[in-house]
Design a protein around this motif. Structure first.
Motif, PDB file in Angstrom:
ATOM      1  N   VAL A  98       0.835  -1.203   0.000  1.00 51.22           N
ATOM      2  CA  VAL A  98       0.000   0.000   0.000  1.00 51.22           C
ATOM      3  C   VAL A  98       0.872   1.256   0.000  1.00 51.22           C
ATOM      4  CG1 VAL A  98      -1.645   1.340   1.382  1.00 51.22           C
ATOM      5  CG2 VAL A  98      -1.983  -1.116   1.074  1.00 51.22           C
ATOM      6  N   LYS A 105      -8.764   5.767  -0.412  1.00 47.95           N
ATOM      7  CA  LYS A 105      -9.050   4.396   0.002  1.00 47.95           C
ATOM      8  C   LYS A 105      -7.803   3.712   0.561  1.00 47.95           C
ATOM      9  CE  LYS A 105     -10.640  -0.028  -1.877  1.00 47.95           C
ATOM     10  NZ  LYS A 105     -11.098  -0.739  -3.105  1.00 47.95           N
ATOM     11  N   ASP A 136      -6.893   5.103   4.036  1.00 49.82           N
ATOM     12  CA  ASP A 136      -7.747   4.527   5.083  1.00 49.82           C
ATOM     13  C   ASP A 136      -7.334   3.095   5.409  1.00 49.82           C
ATOM     14  OD1 ASP A 136      -9.129   6.884   5.118  1.00 49.82           O
ATOM     15  OD2 ASP A 136     -10.826   6.148   3.928  1.00 49.82           O
ATOM     16  N   GLU A 137      -7.014   2.320   4.364  1.00 54.76           N
ATOM     17  CA  GLU A 137      -6.588   0.940   4.588  1.00 54.76           C
ATOM     18  C   GLU A 137      -5.287   0.894   5.374  1.00 54.76           C
ATOM     19  OE1 GLU A 137      -5.420  -3.087   2.031  1.00 54.76           O
ATOM     20  OE2 GLU A 137      -6.137  -1.293   1.001  1.00 54.76           O
ATOM     21  N   ARG A 163      -5.818   1.575   9.071  1.00 51.75           N
ATOM     22  CA  ARG A 163      -6.322   0.417   9.814  1.00 51.75           C
ATOM     23  C   ARG A 163      -5.218  -0.576  10.120  1.00 51.75           C
ATOM     24  NH1 ARG A 163     -10.596   0.966   6.032  1.00 51.75           N
ATOM     25  NH2 ARG A 163      -9.717  -0.720   4.771  1.00 51.75           N
TER      26      ARG A 163
END
Length: 594
Positions: free
Chosen positions: A401, A452, A455-456, A459
């Motif tokens: 990511v 997106k 945000d991932e 987490r």
């Protein structure tokens, strides 16, 4: 066969083999498929599609079956121990002293509403046209099992599959007959029945205390579940582990499907087509019959029950009888060579009354998903086998990511710089500026992806606290199948008898309503009869208030229809006047607020 970790396949199978508990009244139990072949005739289709007997009873074994079917892979063949080709035989009867005890407290029709009971009648009628097993087949198969098939110990066929981090232990059970319909009021029956239990072991994590790989998940054969709904976690409270720490399967009477909790299970359908019709039927059920299973479930209830009570014979670890395992490895050529049916081929178009294919194949000759990919079949391809492995995967994903975020940020900056440069000095509505719309859309998509991914990453960078509860054992389930609550006492007995009588009475009343033979008075009497029948149905199911409300709605409906018959102009005018008054009030309130 020995694995790289030093665990022999047969030892793995024995270490985790399930215990199967049957319902009192069961006729058939797991037997040797080898013995069944020896007691069967082999039928094959000729050029016109008619069955011909290739081998008679006592002329086959698994080796000759393999040799005969190797070229054709068995397609178009069917084994049958009950269909010998002799015509005019008197159906055999099981001696009274050898009959299993009758199923107690069973009333499948009382478990569903009037519509579902009508479906049951139509299904029984359809057997006249679909093709069904010959009469007396269940009794003949029971006698063959008694005299020829039952070994000293009940048999299962096991295989071990290694797929990435998973070690998969599959247990296949062969029954010579499925008498769910004739023995227990089920939807179908057929000669031959293959069922399975699959256990998933962690092949990469630390071993359990006993030195074996840690068990993580288990799957039982079932009617209603697919994908994620098939499996249960090893610590799931729905999964029973006996004193030997082996999983306990509660087998359905006649159907032999596996249940996690002991009890009676109402079968529901999740139709793949006509979803709008199903939703409309469910809404109508909630309005008119709120007590019905269709109104309270996600599917359409049908009047068939799996009796998986576990109060009968038990086989396996911790039970009175133990298993005789046979490995399904490369030495068992018949598993691969024979794609035909294990049971009489009734040519049933719906498939419910035809014999099944073997453990490796579907009826059309394709390989079963559960055999080819047991990990993907149960939805475990996306699941890590243990917490440590999951943490490693989270770290790997976090790196991916971050790398992608860097790429997206660079690309967004480049596109936006290009957009500003190309639009500089141009009129806002010029064709040149409108031509930049595609690049603007690309920039917007990248920014959405950027958000997106951010945000991932957030987490993943804030992992769950050590004392925080992890996912629950049922979080992966879309549909958790649980037994029905039994209706006991006087109300239960009344409901059982009512379910037998109400459907024909309801059909007669509906016939009186729609038939032109009857006059108006007879039609009104039939309408009142339908209302009374539905009311009795609801009261017996403990829904008195719902019935009273339906009576009030029905009375108002009849009054409205009667008024419409006499003064149809008033029926149209009154709603229009009410709507006009409502619109006036709304408009006045809005005007005053200004």
């Amino acid at each position: 066969m020995t694995s790289a970790q030093g665990w022999e396949d047969v030892d793995l199978l024995r270490a985790f083999e399930p215990a199967v508990r049957f319902t009192s009244g069961e006729f058939f139990y797991p037997v040797s498929a080898h013995r069944y072949v020896q007691r069967s005739a082999l039928w094959s289709d000729d050029r016109d599609g008619d069955p011909n007997r290739s081998f008679g009873v006592n002329e086959l074994d698994v080796q000759s079956l393999t040799e005969h079917c190797r070229a054709s892979q068995g397609l178009g063949h069917a084994l049958s121990a009950v269909d010998t080709g002799s015509k005019g035989q008197v159906p055999p009867r099981i001696p009274l002293k050898q009959r299993p005890p009758p199923l107690r407290g069973a009333s499948r029709l009382a478990s569903v509403g009037v519509t579902a009971r009508a479906i049951d009648a139509l299904n029984r009628l359809s057997l006249l046209f679909r093709g069904s097993v010959p009469g007396g087949s269940a009794a003949r198969s029971f006698l063959i099992q008694r005299d020829h098939l039952e070994p000293e110990r009940p048999t299962y066929y096991g295989r071990v599959v290694r797929d990435g981090p998973w070690i998969v232990c599959q247990y296949w059970f062969f029954y010579s007959f499925n008498n769910w319909r004739s023995g227990f009021g089920g939807v179908n029956e057929h000669e031959g029945d293959w069922e399975q239990v699959t256990i998933y072991l962690d092949g990469q994590g630390p071993p359990a205390q006993d030195g074996w790989p840690a068990p993580r998940w288990v799957v039982f054969s079932a009617h209603d579940e697919t994908g994620d709904d098939l499996r249960r976690r090893w610590d799931d409270p729905d999964l029973s582990l006996n004193e030997c720490h082996h999983p306990v399967v509660f087998a359905g009477a006649g159907s032999h499907s596996g249940a996690y909790l002991a009890g009676d299970y109402l079968i529901t359908l999740q139709p793949p087509t006509l979803p709008s019709f199903v939703r409309a039927a469910r809404r109508a059920a909630r309005i008119f019959t709120p007590w019905s299973a269709t109104a309270q479930s996600g599917g359409v209830a049908i009047p068939y029950v799996d009796y998986a009570r576990g109060d009968g014979r038990g086989i396996g670890p911790g039970e009175r009888e133990s298993w005789h395992p046979i490995m399904l490895d490369e030495t068992q050529e018949w598993v691969h060579a024979y794609r035909g049916l294990w049971g009489h081929d009734t040519r049933d178009r719906l498939g419910g009354e035809r014999g099944p294919a073997g453990p490796r194949y579907e009826r059309d000759g394709t390989v079963r998903e559960s055999w080819a990919d047991p990990v993907g079949w149960s939805g475990l391809a996306k699941v890590a086998p243990n917490a440590d492995r999951e943490l490693e995967l989270v770290r790997t994903r976090a790196e991916q990511v971050r790398d992608r975020l860097d790429e997206v940020s660079v690309e967004v900056d480049q596109i936006r710089t290009s957009l500003r440069t190309e639009a500089a000095g141009l009129a806002p509505g010029s064709p040149e500026v409108r031509g930049l719309r595609e690049e603007e859309e690309r920039s917007l998509q990248l920014r959405m992806e950027q958000t997106k991914l951010t945000d991932e990453l957030a987490r993943m960078e804030h992992p769950r606290a050590a004392d925080e509860a992890g996912p629950g054992p049922h979080d992966h389930l879309a549909h958790r199948l649980i037994p029905m609550e039994p209706v006991l006492g006087i109300r239960g007995r009344l409901l059982s008898w009512w379910s037998v009588l109400s459907t024909p009475l309801m059909l007669c009343a509906i016939a009186a309503i729609v038939s032109p033979v009857f006059g108006l008075s007879s039609t009104l009497f039939a309408v009142y009869s339908v209302l009374i029948l539905m009311s009795v149905e609801g009261i017996l199911r403990g829904q008195f208030l719902a019935v009273a409300l339906r009576f009030a709605v029905a009375a108002l409906t009849v009054a409205g229809l009667y008024l419409a018959w006499l003064e149809w102009q008033a029926v149209i005018a009154i709603p229009l006047l009410a709507a006009a008054l409502l619109v006036l009030v709304v408009n006045l309130r809005e005007a005053v607020r200004r």
